[in-house]
Write a protein that holds these residues in place. Structure first.
Motif, PDB file in Angstrom:
ATOM      1  N   THR A 382      39.258  29.738  27.243  1.00 37.02           N
ATOM      2  CA  THR A 382      40.535  29.473  26.768  1.00 37.02           C
ATOM      3  C   THR A 382      41.156  28.934  27.932  1.00 37.02           C
ATOM      4  O   THR A 382      41.243  29.055  29.186  1.00 37.02           O
ATOM      5  N   PRO A 383      42.353  28.294  27.643  1.00 38.64           N
ATOM      6  CA  PRO A 383      43.104  27.671  28.906  1.00 38.64           C
ATOM      7  C   PRO A 383      43.449  28.914  29.948  1.00 38.64           C
ATOM      8  O   PRO A 383      43.511  28.358  31.187  1.00 38.64           O
ATOM      9  N   ASP A 384      43.881  29.820  29.537  1.00 38.73           N
ATOM     10  CA  ASP A 384      44.680  31.061  30.464  1.00 38.73           C
ATOM     11  C   ASP A 384      43.100  31.568  31.336  1.00 38.73           C
ATOM     12  O   ASP A 384      43.145  31.879  32.487  1.00 38.73           O
ATOM     13  N   LYS A 385      41.931  31.539  30.538  1.00 39.31           N
ATOM     14  CA  LYS A 385      40.862  31.920  31.362  1.00 39.31           C
ATOM     15  C   LYS A 385      40.497  30.949  32.386  1.00 39.31           C
ATOM     16  O   LYS A 385      39.929  31.364  33.454  1.00 39.31           O
ATOM     17  N   MET A 386      40.628  29.725  32.062  1.00 35.41           N
ATOM     18  CA  MET A 386      40.250  28.537  32.790  1.00 35.41           C
ATOM     19  C   MET A 386      41.067  28.532  34.024  1.00 35.41           C
ATOM     20  O   MET A 386      40.580  28.525  35.166  1.00 35.41           O
ATOM     21  N   ALA A 387      42.208  28.846  33.742  1.00 33.69           N
ATOM     22  CA  ALA A 387      43.389  28.850  34.781  1.00 33.69           C
ATOM     23  C   ALA A 387      42.800  30.367  35.706  1.00 33.69           C
ATOM     24  O   ALA A 387      42.908  30.246  37.292  1.00 33.69           O
ATOM     25  N   LEU A 388      42.588  31.176  35.198  1.00 30.63           N
ATOM     26  CA  LEU A 388      42.057  32.518  35.902  1.00 30.63           C
ATOM     27  C   LEU A 388      40.713  32.067  36.834  1.00 30.63           C
ATOM     28  O   LEU A 388      40.531  32.729  38.065  1.00 30.63           O
ATOM     29  N   ARG A 389      39.900  31.227  36.119  1.00 27.17           N
ATOM     30  CA  ARG A 389      38.313  31.196  36.917  1.00 27.17           C
ATOM     31  C   ARG A 389      38.912  30.169  38.126  1.00 27.17           C
ATOM     32  O   ARG A 389      38.176  30.236  39.254  1.00 27.17           O
ATOM     33  N   ILE A 390      39.956  29.061  37.833  1.00 26.39           N
ATOM     34  CA  ILE A 390      40.108  28.376  39.049  1.00 26.39           C
ATOM     35  C   ILE A 390      40.972  29.302  40.314  1.00 26.39           C
ATOM     36  O   ILE A 390      40.290  28.920  41.542  1.00 26.39           O
ATOM     37  N   LYS A 391      41.774  30.156  39.616  1.00 31.62           N
ATOM     38  CA  LYS A 391      42.318  31.161  40.841  1.00 31.62           C
ATOM     39  C   LYS A 391      41.134  31.908  41.479  1.00 31.62           C
ATOM     40  O   LYS A 391      41.315  32.204  42.819  1.00 31.62           O
ATOM     41  N   THR A 393      38.267  31.583  42.111  1.00 30.74           N
ATOM     42  CA  THR A 393      37.353  30.584  43.003  1.00 30.74           C
ATOM     43  C   THR A 393      37.857  30.387  44.174  1.00 30.74           C
ATOM     44  O   THR A 393      37.358  30.349  45.338  1.00 30.74           O
TER      45      THR A 393
END
Length: 468
Positions: A382-391, A393
């Motif tokens: 999901t978009p929020d999980k993608m943002a968490l993944r970027i953060k 990393t």
């Protein structure tokens, strides 16, 4: 034998610095005969004119067989004598006197007010002057050349606060009425003086002064005294906080009950330290005893009064710990550490804790990223999980960078721990079992008591040598 024929028997060699000349035989037989005067003239003809060892030249001529296989020194020049470095002469002696005692009056009472002899100056008074370096003595080579003398290094006056240098920087004068104080890096200052005629307690409150503080009483538990200059306490210090950019001198001793802190940019001098925490940028000088305390000094800890006892707690110094007695017959655990600046040891502990914390953080980040990567592979990110993944990393990259920098700093400090050959622990009387000696990164536990010894680092181990 003609002097011209000596070339086939003898070689004259002059050293690279021209301060020594040597004679060697290239061959020798029964035909070799030479008078001392002939040999001297031969040596001179080869340019060796000064510092001739005529007695040796005579012996070679008379008994050449003795010198046949030797390289014999036949002339010695005069080396240049180094000049004396310049120095700074102070109007007051800035050394702390370890054995300074209070004045005893005629009626037998002791006047503690007289023990603190303030290094006061008036505005415009000379504080320090530069003494010029002295020229050394000239030398002379064996070939007769003059070697010019070398001058010592010029000293430089380091001006601090409230002082003025003259035009050629050879003299320093006070800009105010005050007290001469040396601060970190040997800067010379004149600070105004704040004087407390009694205890630091609820009447005075905490003191924070841009100068030197003189307290003609005690500093009670819980109070703070901070000074840009020195702190002089005629009485004692309890569990209080004293912090000075210069030196701290305590006549009545420190009895801190494991509270407070005494910290100086330069030296701390006290008659005794009990259950205290003391930190000095340079030296800690104690007259009687250091008991169950934590003492750190950038340079040395000296405890050489009539007792001169260190027992319990830990004492750390960059170069030297010196005491009459360390430990006691009850084998009280006493740690003595030298060979690295104490703040480095503290930093090393903090850095290792940081490494552990970073590794725990990286482990949690890696586990979270594995789960997010699995969701991404299934197309369920999901978009929020993608943002968490970027953060996460970015966090991982930052943590790895911090980890690398921390490990590099640990290696730097560990290298300084290896360079501890000049550090030592000197015991003038007795060191008892229960004492732990640390030099650099090496540790030795004292099992049996020993008298008049010096602990040094040598060839990868701490050795015990007689103290002279």
């Amino acid at each position: 034998m003609e002097e011209s024929n000596l070339d086939s028997y003898i070689r004259i060699q002059v050293s690279a610095d021209k301060l020594s000349a040597y004679l060697t035989f290239s061959r020798l037989n029964d035909e070799f005969q030479c008078l001392p005067e002939q040999l001297e003239r031969y040596v001179r003809s080869h340019g060796v004119l000064y510092g001739l060892r005529l007695d040796v030249i005579g012996q070679i001529a008379k008994n050449p067989i003795v010198y046949y296989k030797e390289q014999t020194l036949i002339a010695q020049g005069e080396p240049v004598r180094e000049g004396k470095d310049g120095s700074i002469k102070m109007v007051h002696d800035m050394e702390l006197e370890p054995d300074h005692r209070p004045v005893e009056l005629q009626d037998g009472k002791v006047d503690f007010k007289e023990i603190v002899q303030l290094k006061n100056v008036k505005r415009g008074q000379l504080v320090a002057e530069r003494m010029e370096p002295q020229l050394g003595l000239p030398g002379k080579t064996v070939t007769g050349e003059e070697l010019p003398p070398k001058a010592g290094k010029q000293a430089r006056i380091k001006a601090g606060k409230n002082v003025v240098l003259n035009g050629d920087q050879s003299a320093l004068y006070s800009a105010i009425d005050g007290l001469v104080t040396m601060t970190d890096k040997d800067k010379i200052n004149v600070f105004p003086v704040y004087e407390v005629n009694g205890d630091v307690d609820y009447r005075t409150g905490n003191i924070d002064f841009v100068g030197t503080v003189v307290i003609r009483g005690n500093v009670l538990t819980g109070f703070k005294v901070k000074a840009s200059g020195d702190i002089r306490v005629v009485g004692g210090v309890e569990g209080a906080e004293l912090e000075s950019e210069g030196s701290i001198e305590i006549t009545g001793g420190i009895l801190a009950s494991n509270k407070g802190l005494v910290k100086a940019g330069k030296n701390v001098k006290s008659s005794f330290i009990q259950d205290g925490n003391v930190v000095a940028g340079e030296d800690v000088l104690v007259g009687q005893s250091i008991m169950h305390s934590h003492v750190r000094a950038g340079r040395s800890v000296i405890c050489l009064g009539s007792k001169g006892l260190i027992v319990g707690g830990s004492v750390q110094a960059g170069d030297l710990v010196k005491a009459r007695t360390i430990g006691n017959t009850m084998a009280t655990v006493t740690a003595i550490e030298v060979g690295v600046k104490p703040e480095y040891r503290q930093e090393l502990g903090e850095l290792r804790s940081k490494i552990k914390s970073l590794m725990d953080s990286l482990d949690k980040t890696d586990k979270a990223l594995v789960l997010l990567d699995q969701l991404a592979s299934l197309g369920q990110l999901t978009p929020d999980k993608m943002a968490l993944r970027i953060k996460l990393t970015a966090t991982k990259r930052q943590s790895q960078l911090e980890m690398d920098e921390t490990r590099e700093r640990i290696l730097d400090i560990e290298r300084t721990l290896e360079n501890a050959e000049s550090a030592k622990v000197d015991v003038l009387s007795t060191v008892y079992g229960g004492t732990k000696i640390v030099i650099g990164r090496y540790t030795r536990f004292v099992k049996d008591s020993a008298a008049r010894v010096s602990f040094r680092f040598s060839e990868g181990d701490i050795v015990l040598l007689p103290y002279y």
